[in-house]
Design a protein around this motif. Structure first.
Motif, PDB file in Angstrom:
ATOM      1  N   MET A  42      -0.719  57.325  24.364  1.00 52.22           N
ATOM      2  CA  MET A  42      -2.054  57.905  24.443  1.00 52.22           C
ATOM      3  C   MET A  42      -3.095  56.868  24.016  1.00 52.22           C
ATOM      4  O   MET A  42      -3.896  56.433  24.803  1.00 52.22           O
ATOM      5  N   GLY A  43      -3.097  56.454  22.751  1.00 51.25           N
ATOM      6  CA  GLY A  43      -4.076  55.481  22.293  1.00 51.25           C
ATOM      7  C   GLY A  43      -3.527  54.074  22.377  1.00 51.25           C
ATOM      8  O   GLY A  43      -2.323  53.844  22.282  1.00 51.25           O
ATOM      9  N   LYS A  44      -4.440  53.113  22.549  1.00 48.84           N
ATOM     10  CA  LYS A  44      -4.025  51.724  22.671  1.00 48.84           C
ATOM     11  C   LYS A  44      -5.009  50.858  21.899  1.00 48.84           C
ATOM     12  O   LYS A  44      -6.202  51.159  21.840  1.00 48.84           O
ATOM     13  N   THR A  45      -4.507  49.773  21.309  1.00 50.63           N
ATOM     14  CA  THR A  45      -5.348  48.810  20.605  1.00 50.63           C
ATOM     15  C   THR A  45      -5.532  47.591  21.506  1.00 50.63           C
ATOM     16  O   THR A  45      -4.595  47.153  22.172  1.00 50.63           O
ATOM     17  N   TYR A  46      -6.749  47.066  21.522  1.00 53.01           N
ATOM     18  CA  TYR A  46      -7.095  45.921  22.371  1.00 53.01           C
ATOM     19  C   TYR A  46      -7.494  44.736  21.509  1.00 53.01           C
ATOM     20  O   TYR A  46      -8.050  44.900  20.421  1.00 53.01           O
ATOM     21  N   GLU A  47      -7.246  43.553  22.009  1.00 55.23           N
ATOM     22  CA  GLU A  47      -7.621  42.336  21.281  1.00 55.23           C
ATOM     23  C   GLU A  47      -9.048  41.911  21.573  1.00 55.23           C
ATOM     24  O   GLU A  47      -9.652  41.180  20.791  1.00 55.23           O
ATOM     25  N   ARG A  48      -9.592  42.373  22.697  1.00 58.47           N
ATOM     26  CA  ARG A  48     -10.939  41.939  23.072  1.00 58.47           C
ATOM     27  C   ARG A  48     -11.589  42.980  23.983  1.00 58.47           C
ATOM     28  O   ARG A  48     -10.913  43.862  24.517  1.00 58.47           O
ATOM     29  N   ILE A  49     -12.884  42.845  24.144  1.00 58.13           N
ATOM     30  CA  ILE A  49     -13.656  43.717  25.036  1.00 58.13           C
ATOM     31  C   ILE A  49     -13.825  42.966  26.352  1.00 58.13           C
ATOM     32  O   ILE A  49     -14.683  42.088  26.477  1.00 58.13           O
ATOM     33  N   ASP A  50     -12.969  43.285  27.302  1.00 57.19           N
ATOM     34  CA  ASP A  50     -13.075  42.643  28.610  1.00 57.19           C
ATOM     35  C   ASP A  50     -12.463  43.553  29.669  1.00 57.19           C
ATOM     36  O   ASP A  50     -11.961  44.636  29.368  1.00 57.19           O
ATOM     37  N   GLY A  51     -12.534  43.131  30.896  1.00 51.59           N
ATOM     38  CA  GLY A  51     -11.918  43.859  32.003  1.00 51.59           C
ATOM     39  C   GLY A  51     -12.344  45.310  32.096  1.00 51.59           C
ATOM     40  O   GLY A  51     -13.521  45.641  32.012  1.00 51.59           O
ATOM     41  N   PHE A  56     -17.784  61.291  29.938  1.00 51.43           N
ATOM     42  CA  PHE A  56     -18.184  62.653  30.281  1.00 51.43           C
ATOM     43  C   PHE A  56     -18.004  62.902  31.777  1.00 51.43           C
ATOM     44  O   PHE A  56     -18.075  64.031  32.242  1.00 51.43           O
ATOM     45  N   GLN A  57     -17.797  61.829  32.543  1.00 50.84           N
ATOM     46  CA  GLN A  57     -17.520  61.907  33.971  1.00 50.84           C
ATOM     47  C   GLN A  57     -16.312  61.022  34.253  1.00 50.84           C
ATOM     48  O   GLN A  57     -16.016  60.109  33.498  1.00 50.84           O
ATOM     49  N   GLY A  58     -15.616  61.297  35.346  1.00 47.99           N
ATOM     50  CA  GLY A  58     -14.463  60.487  35.713  1.00 47.99           C
ATOM     51  C   GLY A  58     -13.268  60.745  34.816  1.00 47.99           C
ATOM     52  O   GLY A  58     -13.212  61.737  34.103  1.00 47.99           O
ATOM     53  N   PRO A  59     -12.292  59.824  34.834  1.00 47.99           N
ATOM     54  CA  PRO A  59     -11.084  59.998  34.027  1.00 47.99           C
ATOM     55  C   PRO A  59     -11.417  60.089  32.541  1.00 47.99           C
ATOM     56  O   PRO A  59     -12.328  59.411  32.073  1.00 47.99           O
ATOM     57  N   PRO A  60     -10.678  60.907  31.783  1.00 47.56           N
ATOM     58  CA  PRO A  60     -10.970  61.053  30.357  1.00 47.56           C
ATOM     59  C   PRO A  60     -10.656  59.764  29.596  1.00 47.56           C
ATOM     60  O   PRO A  60      -9.634  59.125  29.840  1.00 47.56           O
ATOM     61  N   ASN A  61     -11.558  59.413  28.682  1.00 44.25           N
ATOM     62  CA  ASN A  61     -11.351  58.218  27.878  1.00 44.25           C
ATOM     63  C   ASN A  61     -12.330  58.235  26.714  1.00 44.25           C
ATOM     64  O   ASN A  61     -13.466  58.689  26.868  1.00 44.25           O
ATOM     65  N   ILE A  62     -11.894  57.754  25.574  1.00 48.43           N
ATOM     66  CA  ILE A  62     -12.751  57.519  24.421  1.00 48.43           C
ATOM     67  C   ILE A  62     -12.451  56.107  23.939  1.00 48.43           C
ATOM     68  O   ILE A  62     -11.291  55.731  23.802  1.00 48.43           O
ATOM     69  N   VAL A  63     -13.493  55.323  23.694  1.00 45.35           N
ATOM     70  CA  VAL A  63     -13.325  53.964  23.178  1.00 45.35           C
ATOM     71  C   VAL A  63     -14.094  53.849  21.871  1.00 45.35           C
ATOM     72  O   VAL A  63     -15.247  54.267  21.792  1.00 45.35           O
ATOM     73  N   ALA A  84     -16.536  43.051  16.519  1.00 39.79           N
ATOM     74  CA  ALA A  84     -15.385  43.957  16.523  1.00 39.79           C
ATOM     75  C   ALA A  84     -14.256  43.440  15.649  1.00 39.79           C
ATOM     76  O   ALA A  84     -13.914  42.255  15.685  1.00 39.79           O
ATOM     77  N   GLU A  85     -13.687  44.357  14.852  1.00 43.05           N
ATOM     78  CA  GLU A  85     -12.494  44.064  14.058  1.00 43.05           C
ATOM     79  C   GLU A  85     -11.298  44.858  14.563  1.00 43.05           C
ATOM     80  O   GLU A  85     -10.158  44.435  14.392  1.00 43.05           O
ATOM     81  N   LEU A  86     -11.556  46.018  15.154  1.00 41.80           N
ATOM     82  CA  LEU A  86     -10.510  46.865  15.728  1.00 41.80           C
ATOM     83  C   LEU A  86     -11.101  47.567  16.947  1.00 41.80           C
ATOM     84  O   LEU A  86     -12.171  48.170  16.860  1.00 41.80           O
ATOM     85  N   ILE A  87     -10.407  47.465  18.070  1.00 41.93           N
ATOM     86  CA  ILE A  87     -10.862  48.071  19.331  1.00 41.93           C
ATOM     87  C   ILE A  87      -9.753  48.994  19.805  1.00 41.93           C
ATOM     88  O   ILE A  87      -8.618  48.550  20.025  1.00 41.93           O
ATOM     89  N   ARG A  88     -10.070  50.279  19.958  1.00 45.35           N
ATOM     90  CA  ARG A  88      -9.047  51.259  20.351  1.00 45.35           C
ATOM     91  C   ARG A  88      -9.612  52.216  21.383  1.00 45.35           C
ATOM     92  O   ARG A  88     -10.806  52.501  21.397  1.00 45.35           O
ATOM     93  N   CYS A 126      -7.279  59.326  24.537  1.00 47.52           N
ATOM     94  CA  CYS A 126      -7.257  60.064  25.804  1.00 47.52           C
ATOM     95  C   CYS A 126      -8.573  60.744  26.173  1.00 47.52           C
ATOM     96  O   CYS A 126      -8.973  60.739  27.324  1.00 47.52           O
ATOM     97  N   GLY A 127      -9.222  61.394  25.264  1.00 48.64           N
ATOM     98  CA  GLY A 127     -10.438  62.120  25.613  1.00 48.64           C
ATOM     99  C   GLY A 127     -10.208  63.377  26.420  1.00 48.64           C
ATOM    100  O   GLY A 127     -11.122  63.867  27.084  1.00 48.64           O
TER     101      GLY A 127
END
Length: 195
Positions: free
Chosen positions: A1-10, A83-90, A131-135, A138-139
């Motif tokens: 469900m949740g994922k941690t990222y190393e950077r804000i890209d893509g 709030f639109q499209g596939p559910p996601n929270i960042v 950023a120190e932690l990027i996660r 599901c939303g």
């Protein structure tokens, strides 16, 4: 469900840049201090500076809690919801800093926001977040809602202010120079605008 990222890209960068609304959360170090949660909008007032740094324009308002908390301890979380499209929270958890209008970095930072006229909104600072932690998560419980357009009320209200009247406005407000918990907020008098 949740994922941690190393950077804000893509895909992640595309998602957050597309959202018309995000939220900021800060708190003082004091355990009985006031936690602040603020919605942020206005198209063009948010920018990804690099893969670990984002920034947004801090406009006139009735308090300066985020600024006060960042000046005290730097902790901040930014959150975007689909709030639109596939559910996601960042969420971007990190360290933030208010860069004020008299800071030598201010003009260069302001140039990163070419799609908004900050002079219409009583610009106080640019908030820069490392950023120190990027996660993400599901939303699934976030409702579908349609974005229609930005409200024009903020711009209409503050476009009529110049540096002197804007500073006077801030000085009259109880929680601009000092936070709800008595922390230093926006330094006053407001330095002249470079825009």
């Amino acid at each position: 469900m949740g994922k941690t990222y190393e950077r804000i890209d893509g895909r992640l960068r595309t998602f957050i840049e597309k959202q018309p609304l995000f939220f900021t959360a800060t708190a003082p170090l004091s355990g009985d201090g006031t936690v602040n949660l603020s919605p942020k909008g206005l198209k063009g007032s948010f920018a990804v500076l690099d893969e670990l740094t984002v920034a947004y324009l801090d406009f006139a308002g009735s308090s300066a809690e985020t600024i006060a908390h960042l000046r005290e301890n730097g902790r901040i979380t930014l959150m975007w919801c689909a709030f639109q499209g596939p559910p996601n929270i960042v969420r971007v958890h990190g360290r933030g800093e208010p860069v004020f209008r008299d800071d030598p970095r201010f003009p260069e930072l302001l140039a990163r926001f070419p799609d908004i006229d900050p002079s219409l909104h009583g610009l106080r600072a640019v908030i820069v977040v490392r950023a120190e932690l990027i996660r993400d998560s599901c939303g699934y419980a976030v409702p579908h809602m349609a974005y229609e357009e930005d409200r024009d009320l903020h711009g209409k209200r503050f476009a009529r202010e110049d540096d002197v009247s804007l500073s006077a406005y801030f000085e009259k407000k109880e929680h601009i120079a000092t936070s709800l918990d008595g922390l230093p907020g926006l330094p006053l008098p407001l330095p002249p605008s470079t825009v």
